[in-house]
Design a protein around this motif. Sequence first.
Motif, mmCIF file in Angstrom:
data_model
loop_
_atom_site.group_PDB
_atom_site.id
_atom_site.type_symbol
_atom_site.label_atom_id
_atom_site.label_comp_id
_atom_site.label_asym_id
_atom_site.label_seq_id
_atom_site.Cartn_x
_atom_site.Cartn_y
_atom_site.Cartn_z
ATOM 1 N N PRO A 27 75.005 16.698 84.353
ATOM 2 C CA PRO A 27 76.392 16.338 83.618
ATOM 3 C C PRO A 27 76.535 15.277 83.064
ATOM 4 N N ARG A 28 75.190 14.856 82.717
ATOM 5 C CA ARG A 28 75.632 14.068 81.553
ATOM 6 C C ARG A 28 75.688 14.022 80.081
ATOM 7 N N LEU A 29 74.406 15.859 80.074
ATOM 8 C CA LEU A 29 74.459 16.849 79.157
ATOM 9 C C LEU A 29 76.083 17.301 78.987
ATOM 10 N N ALA A 30 76.949 18.009 79.905
ATOM 11 C CA ALA A 30 78.288 18.384 79.877
ATOM 12 C C ALA A 30 79.444 17.681 79.066
ATOM 13 N N THR A 31 78.830 16.275 79.833
ATOM 14 C CA THR A 31 79.396 14.912 78.586
ATOM 15 C C THR A 31 79.661 14.994 77.423
ATOM 16 N N PHE A 32 78.002 14.780 77.700
ATOM 17 C CA PHE A 32 78.350 14.627 75.978
ATOM 18 C C PHE A 32 78.807 15.479 74.985
ATOM 19 N N TRP A 33 78.188 16.958 75.696
ATOM 20 C CA TRP A 33 78.655 18.472 74.525
ATOM 21 C C TRP A 33 80.315 18.471 74.629
ATOM 22 N N TYR A 34 80.834 17.919 75.264
ATOM 23 C CA TYR A 34 82.874 17.694 75.666
ATOM 24 C C TYR A 34 82.930 16.687 74.322
ATOM 25 N N TYR A 35 82.167 15.144 74.336
ATOM 26 C CA TYR A 35 82.623 14.621 73.437
ATOM 27 C C TYR A 35 81.956 14.863 71.900
ATOM 28 N N ALA A 36 81.130 15.584 71.823
ATOM 29 C CA ALA A 36 80.507 15.760 70.795
ATOM 30 C C ALA A 36 81.562 17.312 69.886
#
Length: 105
Positions: A27-36
Amino acid sequence: KMAQGFVQRLFARGPQLINDAVAYSKPRLATFWYYAKVELAPPTPAEIPRAIDSLKGMVRSFQTGRLAQLTVREALRNGLVATEVLMWFYIGEIIGKGGLIGYNV
């Protein structure tokens, strides 16, 4: 013996530790990629005039003295944005010249 016991326990629990790490990270990587994707995308042609207007507004506010009326939060946010822009510039310079020190001339 102690190190051997540690290694045996590590290998016995290894797959579970990996599964836990993956479950924690997804979930943290999904959030990171969304904002990236949103933040690191180049500006669209429609955004360029807005950026120019924003820059003109900053110049006008600087000339009228509104800069002295900023709240601490606004000043901190502006300082962080300026720092981010400078750091990206420096990273680009380091990549462009291929090292941390000087240019090859």
